[in-house]
Structure formats: C-alpha cells, structure tokens
Scaffold this active site. Structure first.
Site, short mmCIF file in Angstrom:
data_model
loop_
_atom_site.label_atom_id
_atom_site.label_comp_id
_atom_site.label_asym_id
_atom_site.label_seq_id
_atom_site.Cartn_x
_atom_site.Cartn_y
_atom_site.Cartn_z
N GLU A 454 0.86 -1.19 0.00
CA GLU A 454 0.00 0.00 0.00
C GLU A 454 0.89 1.24 0.00
O GLU A 454 1.11 1.84 -1.02
CB GLU A 454 -0.93 0.01 1.22
CG GLU A 454 -1.95 -1.12 1.14
CD GLU A 454 -3.29 -0.77 1.74
OE1 GLU A 454 -3.79 0.34 1.55
OE2 GLU A 454 -3.85 -1.67 2.40
N GLU A 725 -1.46 -0.90 13.39
CA GLU A 725 -2.67 -0.57 12.64
C GLU A 725 -3.93 -0.95 13.42
O GLU A 725 -4.89 -0.20 13.48
CB GLU A 725 -2.66 -1.35 11.32
CG GLU A 725 -3.91 -1.16 10.48
CD GLU A 725 -3.77 -1.73 9.09
OE1 GLU A 725 -2.95 -2.64 8.90
OE2 GLU A 725 -4.47 -1.25 8.18
C1 BGC Z 1 -5.19 1.38 4.85
C2 BGC Z 1 -5.80 2.29 5.87
C3 BGC Z 1 -6.82 3.09 5.15
C4 BGC Z 1 -7.86 2.09 4.81
C5 BGC Z 1 -9.08 2.65 4.21
C6 BGC Z 1 -6.23 0.40 4.46
O1 BGC Z 1 -5.83 -0.59 3.62
O2 BGC Z 1 -4.03 0.79 5.29
O3 BGC Z 1 -5.13 2.74 6.88
O4 BGC Z 1 -7.28 4.22 5.74
O5 BGC Z 1 -7.38 1.04 4.01
O6 BGC Z 1 -10.06 1.92 4.58
#
Ligand code: BGC
Length: 923
Positions: A454, A725
């Site tokens: 990401e 996270e």
């Molecule tokens: C990210 C998040 C982001 C989210 C949105 C994820 O895959 O890592 O932190 O805000 O998607 O839903």
C-alpha cells in the site's frame, strides 16, 4: 532581540521550490519587553541589501506567522531577505540574512526529454550520460533535473545532492517535479576541465507496480522511464554554459536489473554497461509531462541504526534485529561470496516463533537480491525503501557478522519542534513509538504504512494525525505539497477527494477520508496561524463540501454512499479478528463530518474575507445539523448511535439537547467494557479529550496507563517500537492476529499524541489567536505518571510546561510564555479559586497548586462498593474475588466492602479481607 526561524513558505532557505507570492515567517525571541511593536521585511538581490526588491517598512500589523509580500520574481534568481524588529521596550533586532532561490518558473527548458528503447521489455535500469568541459572560473552551477520514475544523478562519479527517491511521488499526469541542485563543488575545473554527468533511473512510483490500479509491469502512470536535465554553469566573465539532455547523450543498461517500491531491488554485479539506443521523446509525449518546481521537502537519510542482535533462528536463518521498526534502506557489507552466488535480504516487522516473518506484507516482496562478482563490497539499495525491524540475510551464512549490516532511516526532512517526557517509562516508549510512526510514514507522502503493498497517502490516516505531527515536528511545508496534490486530484473530479493522494487511479471517496480537505488546512491554521494556508486551500475545502451537497441531492444520498466509518473499531456486531468495520452507523458519521466540513468552510471564508461564503456555509451547516438531529436524535436528546464513538461525536459536535445524558451513557458503555475503549479511527481521537473536558481525569489517564488489550501500552508491553494498525495486530501470546490488513507501523492511533500534549503537557492552540500566539495551558497532573516536561517550539516561540506531583494533594507547575505571546492558564482541578484561571504574558512562572481532589486516593476495604466499582483497578480486584459483584443492587453499593463481607455476603472471604485490603491499598 533575536529573530529566529526565518522561513519562506514555511521552508528554510528554499532553492528551486515553487514560490508564487512568497510568504515570510519568523520568530522574535529573547527580547526585552512583552510584545513585538513593529517589524519590517526587506528583500534584496544582494547580501549587502543595496539592490532592494521589496521592503515592507516598519509595520505594527506585520504578521510574523506569515506575511505575504508581493514582488516580481525572476527565474533562477537568488533573493536575500532579513527582518528588522522592535519590541515595546524599545529593544531592536536584525535577523541574520536568509535566502530563497527561484527555479525555472515559466522559462522554457533548453533541454529535451530523453528515453531508451525497449522499456516495455527490459526492466533493468537505464543510465544516461554525457561529457562536457568546464573552461573558466565558475561562479555558480545549478542542475535542474527530473527523471521518471526515480533518478539518481552523479557528476564525475560523485552523487549529486543527498536526497533519496527524487523527484518524489505526485500525480504525474498533472505534476512532474524537477529538483534544483547546487553542483558547483562537483565540477572538475582543474587540468583539461573534463567532466561527466550520469543519471540512472529506476521504476519508482511512476513505472513499477504501485497502488491497486497498475497493470502488470506497467505502472499506473507510465511504462517507460525518461529523463530531462539542464546543467547551467555561470562563469566569472558573465558567460553561461548549458549542458542539457538531448540526442547527443548516450544510454546503457547495467547492474540494477529490477527495482520497485514494493518489491525491492535486484542487482547483478557481473553485468557491465550494455549500450542501448537513446530515443528523444516525441513532442506530444513531452506535452503530457507538466514540469513544475518542487514542493516536496527532501527525503534524507537520518542517522544509522546498528543491529542489537544477529539472531540464529530456530529455522536456521540469519536475522538482524535492528531494535526499532522504521522505514528506509540499509547498507550490507558483502564478503566471501564467490562470483555468481546470490545474497538475498528480506525484511519484516516482527518475528514469529523466533523465526523471520513477513506474511503481513501481503504481495510486497520487500527484498534485495544481489548477485556477486566475487569482490568484497558494501551494497545499498537506491530505488526502493523498506518498512522493517528485522532483516534476514541469506547467502553469507558462514561469514556474516553483526557489523555487516546497518539500517538507514529515510524520511522527509522536517524539523523536530517538540519534546515530551514523562515520569513513566512505558509512556515514554509510547511517545517514541508515535514519533517513529510518523518518521516511517513521512516519506514525501503521508502514508498509511511503509511496508506492505500500500504505502499510499490514505487521507483519514493522516487527517487524524495532523495535530500530533504539529506538536512533534513542523510539517506545514510537507502538508503543503500533499494539499496541493489533493487540489490537483479534486480539480479533475469535480471536488471529490479520492481516498488516497496521489490517487493512482483509485476512484472512490468516503466521509472522514475526504474531509481531510477541510480538516487538515484548519488544523494547520490553528497550529501555525498563517491565513495563507486557508487561502491556498479554500477552493479545495469548498469544492469538497459542494461535492457532498451535490451527491446528497434531495434525498440524503450522501449517507447512503459507501463510507469506511469508524474503521477498525472493536464494536461491530460481528467482531471477528480481522473485522475492519466499526459498530457506529456509517451514515451518522458521514452526516456529522459533512456538517463539520461545512462549518470549517464558513470559518475559513470569514477569515479570508469572503463574507458571502461564510454566511452560505454557516446556513448549510445549520441545515445539516437539523437533519442530523431529526434522523439520529430523539426529542429528549438521546441518540440512535449507541456506541462510544456515537456518543463522542454527539458531545463534540453539540448535537443533543441533553448532553449530560449522553455523557452518562458514554460512561456506562465504558464501565460495561471494564473501562476499555472500543473506538476506531474516528472515535479514538475524541475519547480522552472528552473525558478530560468533563473532569474525568482519572478515567482518561486510566485509558492511557491501561496495559491490557486494547490499549497503547498493551502494544508497548508486547515490544512495539511503532504504533500498530489494529488494536489486536498482535495477540497477547505474540502471534500475529491476521495477515489481510495488519501493519505494525500505522500512525493513525498515534493521534493520541494530541491528548498527551494537551492534557499531560497542557499546551493547546486558541482559535482566536492561532499559531500559539495565545495558548491554552491546561495541564492535568497524574499521580501514576509522576511528572511531565513539555517543550514546544511553536510558530510563535518556545513554550515550556512541567509538573510534578509532590504529595497526595500538591503539584509543582512551571510555565514559560514566549515573547509576544499570552497564556490562558486554566486549572479546573485546583482547590483555590485564584489558581483556577490566570491570563499571563511573556515570562517564566512557577506555582505549587493544591488539588481539590487528592491526586492519589488510597482505597481500602472500608470504602463503599460504589467507590471501589467505579475505580477500574479496584473493580478488577473486586471481580477477581466476587465475579458477580458488579451486579450488586444500589443499596448494597452504599455499604463498605468490609461490612458486606462481615454481614455474610460471602463468609468464605472473611479470612481474605486483610489480603484484599492490601491489594487495594497498593493500587
Ligand atoms: C489502509 C488504511 C486506510 C484504509 C481505508 C487500508 O488498507 O491501510 O489505513 O485508511 O485502508 O479503509
């Protein structure tokens, strides 16, 4: 008087940045007197200030936080500036001389975009070269350069500059940044003056796979790497030499066979330079590459991290433990590896079963593959970065030593401005985790995480973190670039703010995420007091709200659209391990953020003199508020959003007619959860500030000190060195909870840093005098924390606070109010009226304050059941001995624990009363 922190557009001495109308800021410090009386900014072409191009004259209203000075600027020109100021006590000061230098502005490029044949087939990095002579005395030399995806330039074999990952990450359809380097010192002027410039290109964010919309090897933005460079040498005789990219350059492919942000780098040192055919980019292709002066701050290497251990894992691997999760690259000393043999480095954030682990990186290979030419050497990746703490190295098992590996953190060069220290080692570790979380996620773009597939500018993640970022660092210029990229994306989407910026083709939006368009500029305005931030962002703020209004139509469509909601909260009815949705209705959150964004547009409009818009958006916000109350609130003030986050939003946005009732409901929910949070990305930043605002200091501190799941210190106890996270990223037994979406370096929950600064440090901005010209000082001492020391070099000067609990009812407090600033000291917990509120001007202060309630209450078995059950730790002790005791009826709750036991509630416990008493006293 000293005048410090001279900045142009919030950057120190910018060279080659986009300047526009320059906004100057500075901090008058160490002056006699209290207030700044006048200030004057002078801009000149020379350091002697003889050729003045702008002079504001002495002005009382000149704003040190951001003064725009209109002037005609020329391309490729250095301007010098200084500040002259005077205090109310007549103390005068002149700053040292600062500068800024324009880039090429609208000047056409005297060079051409070049590329190389076979880019769609050959992944190895092209290196472009040319030679040139330098014959004369060089006054100045600048290299203006951009290369897609990522370039690294060298002159005479020496690296140009000290930046990494240039020209950084933008939406390349609309912005291709070029970088300006002062290269005078790299030129060879001796002998025949022979020089060579070479530039190597990797895939970067442009060509390689990145984001979710790339197609095979073709990146979302492009599939062939390209270069433009213009070296301008100014000789003492007034002549100029230009060396620009064109058809006379040569190109070859060499050792780096493959590079990519997610997957790492492959290098084969047996490979020589293989000549390739150079191509000029066709005119129409060039037109699609809009070159622009940089806004990105430099990404630099910040120190080195030496491994704390070289682990021989049970699986027989060699794994370096760097002791700190971070983002960056590494240096590896390769030795004793025969030609043709491979050394492989892989990175991970945690171990599992003592072995290397990286399944949570999903498809990101995050590796370095090196094929040796048999020589001993030091290797270092250049066209990628890794988010890691552990590095597994294979291929050198017999010879490897702990000295062979060095971690190199990379992050955007942002000044550190805040230091917060407490008397609690675990809280100090958390503070460090928050700061490392920021560093790892501030690589040009404020990202969600730096390790898996990401690493994108997810808008909500950064939106919740902005205030925390503003306390620890000065991130204005960093966000300035992000917000410009946001405007660019909005301009082609009718105001819609995509979920990630740059968008990399991702089409969606969501409330809270898109509301970054209003929330980030507003937070920056509060912390920096520079109204130009709002001017720059006003179109973006307004068009986001207009976009929602259009979507909403006549039937509240906005609330029916997809929204991420209280992401990663723990209260979804189907609360599985890898659940991502929270339990608060998405529509409720969406409507509240819509209202708040409209309010912020109205406030911003008023501040920049747009009275019509101020009125229009205030009316809109009022209408949305009525609709929210009609849909989600009863006539008596209860809400349909029966979650911690639901109540927190109702209270913070003043939506209920009965806020006491809502607050009582919030506390009840917390007690049901044994005083544990269930909030996600949305609710978490409101939780402790709300408890604090209601005087429930102990509850707020309990959440901070809580070491059980879920909580910040649960992570610390499990060895976290960054913020995770998910609340449950790791289970209590050390196992990784899930691999679908699980990063150990996600700064969103680090947003608790704001509460730590505002309640523990006690320093907050005041909207009427933003930029900490006036600060709200509300520290709340806490017995368990012991002491706190906060030092914050704000945009207006350095604030310092400290407190120390000296006995059960007293705390010693200190405060430094900087020159030209004032403080509202509010201590609602103080016993004496005169201690509760004070207004102060510049100076140093110290008090011993008596608290109305003891900082520390010694609990005993003679306290009422009610008192004991209302105390989270005491409640735990109670439940341990009497599992049903929290269901005791009200009459029983009024009796002391000793009485109840003696009266026969549980005779078995009689003998244990002294033990329980000791446990309670020890809390
Ligand atoms: C990210 C998040 C982001 C989210 C949105 C994820 O895959 O890592 O932190 O805000 O998607 O839903």
């Amino acid at each position: 008087m000293r005048i410090e922190n001279l900045r142009v557009n919030h950057v120190v001495n910018p060279v080659g940045y986009e300047i526009g109308t320059p906004v100057f800021s500075f901090v008058p410090a160490e002056a006699e007197g209290t207030w700044l009386q006048t200030a004057r900014i002078q801009v000149a072409k020379d350091t002697g200030f003889e050729e003045i191009v702008a002079d504001t004259g002495d002005r009382a209203e000149l704003n040190p936080l951001g003064e725009a000075v209109e002037m005609e600027l020329l391309p490729r020109t250095r301007y010098f500036w200084r500040v002259l100021a005077k205090s109310d006590a007549g103390d005068e000061g002149v700053s040292s001389t600062a500068y800024f230098e324009t880039g090429k502005m609208d000047e056409p490029w005297a060079s051409k975009w070049i590329t190389v044949e076979n880019e769609e087939r050959d992944r190895s990095n092209p290196t472009f070269r040319t030679s040139f002579d330098v014959n004369g005395v060089v006054l100045e030399a600048r290299l203006y350069i951009s290369g897609l995806g990522i370039f690294e330039a060298a002159i005479n074999g020496k690296r140009v500059g000290d930046e990494f990952l240039t020209p950084y990450c933008t939406d390349y359809i609309h912005t291709v940044q070029y970088i300006t380097y002062d290269v005078k010192d790299l030129l060879n002027t001796a002998g025949d003056g022979a020089n060579e410039i070479s530039v190597e290109l990797g895939d970067g964010w442009y060509k390689g796979r990145f984001g979710f919309e790339y197609k095979g090897d073709k990146g979302f933005y492009g599939d062939s790497r390209k270069l433009i460079a213009e070296l301008r040498i100014r000789y003492a005789d007034g002549t100029e030499k230009i060396v620009g990219t064109d058809e006379t350059w040569t190109v070859s492919r060499g050792k780096v066979l493959y590079s990519n942000i997610y997957d790492g780098e492959h290098r084969d040192d047996r490979t020589g330079a293989n000549p390739e055919k150079l191509l000029l980019l066709p005119e129409e292709e060039c037109a699609k590459l809009p070159l622009a002066a940089r806004l990105s701050l430099p990404v630099k290497a910040h120190g080195e991290i030496k491994p704390v251990e070289l682990i021989d894992t049970p699986a027989g691997e060699k794994v370096f433990d760097l002791g700190q999760n971070f983002a960056g690259i590494f240096r590896l000393h390769v030795h004793g590896v025969p030609a043709g043999e491979t050394v492989r480095v892989q990175t991970g954030e945690v171990l599992q079963g003592g072995n290397f682990y990286n399944d949570n990186l999903r498809s990101a290979k995050s590796e370095y593959i090196y094929i040796s030419d048999g020589e001993d050497k030091v290797i270092e990746p250049k066209f990628t970065f890794y988010g890691y703490r552990y590095a597994k190295v294979s291929g050198m098992d017999e010879v490897i030593t702990i000295d062979d590996f060095t971690g190199i953190p990379l992050y955007s060069d942002i000044p550190t401005v805040g230091k917060l220290t407490t008397g609690d080692a675990k809280l100090n570790q958390l503070i460090s985790n928050i700061q490392w979380g920021q560093r790892g996620n501030f690589i040009d773009v404020p990202t969600d995480c730096p390790q898996r597939d990401e690493r994108m500018g997810w808008t909500a993640d950064t939106q919740v973190f902005v205030p925390t970022a503003c306390y620890f660092t000065d991130p204005v210029a960093f966000y300035h670039k992000f917000l410009k990229d946001m405007r660019t994306e909005q301009s082609v989407r009718d105001g819609l703010v995509p979920n990630v910026i740059p968008a990399f083709g991702m089409p969606g939006t969501s409330s809270v995420w898109g509301d970054a368009a209003t929330l980030i500029p507003w937070a920056l305005y509060l912390w920096y007091g520079d109204v130009h931030i709002l001017e720059d962002c006003f179109w973006s703020m307004k068009s986001w709200v207009d976009y929602i209004t259009r979507t909403d139509g006549d039937n509240h469509q906005w609330r029916r659209e997809f929204h991420f909601g209280d992401w990663l909260a723990l209260d979804h009815p189907k609360n599985t391990k890898d659940q991502v949705k929270g339990g608060t209705e998405d529509a409720y959150i969406a409507d509240i953020y819509y209202m708040y964004s409209a309010q912020l547009v109205s406030k911003a409009a008023a501040l920049i003199g747009k009275a019509d818009d101020a009125a229009k958006y205030a009316v809109l916000a009022g209408q949305i508020r009525s609709e929210i109350r009609r849909e989600y609130f009863t006539a008596t003030g209860r809400t349909t959003a029966n979650t911690q986050t639901g109540y927190l939003l109702a209270l913070n946005y003043d939506l209920s007619d009965d806020p006491e009732r809502i607050y009582a409901d919030l506390i009840q929910l917390l007690t049901y959860k044994d005083y544990k949070l269930t909030t996600g990305f949305v609710g978490t930043p409101y939780l402790m500030p709300t408890l604090t605002a209601h005087g429930d200091y102990r509850l707020a501190y309990d959440l901070m000190h809580n070491e059980e799941y879920p909580g910040w210190l649960y992570e610390v106890n499990l060895g976290a060195t960054t913020v995770w996270e998910r609340w449950n990223s790791m289970e209590a037994d050390g196992s990784v909870s899930s691999t679908g979406m699980n990063s150990f370096n996600h700064y969103a929950y680090g947003s608790v840093g704001q509460w730590m600064w505002q309640t523990m440090g006690g320093i907050a901005p005041v909207e009427s005098e933003p930029g900490f010209k006036r600060a709200s000082i509300r520290p709340v001492p806490d017995y368990r924390t012991g002491f706190v020391r906060a030092e914050y070099a704000s945009a207006s000067g350095t604030w310092r606070t400290s407190w120390e609990v000296t006995d059960e009812t007293h705390a010693k407090l200190t405060l430094t109010v900087p020159f030209n600033c004032s403080a509202e000291v509010v201590l609602p917990w103080a016993k004496n009226e005169e201690d509760k509120e004070r207004t102060l001007t510049a100076g140093e202060y110290e008090w011993v304050i008596e608290s109305a309630d003891p900082f520390h209450t010694v609990l005993t078995v003679d306290d009422t059941l009610d008192t004991l059950l209302n105390h989270p730790q005491a409640k735990k002790v109670m439940l341990n001995y009497l599992p049903q005791i929290d269901q005791a009826p009200p009459e029983m709750r009024k009796r002391s624990f000793r009485e109840l036991v003696q009266e026969g509630y549980d005779v078995q416990l009689l003998a244990k009363v002294p033990l329980i008493d000791a446990e309670l006293r020890a809390l």
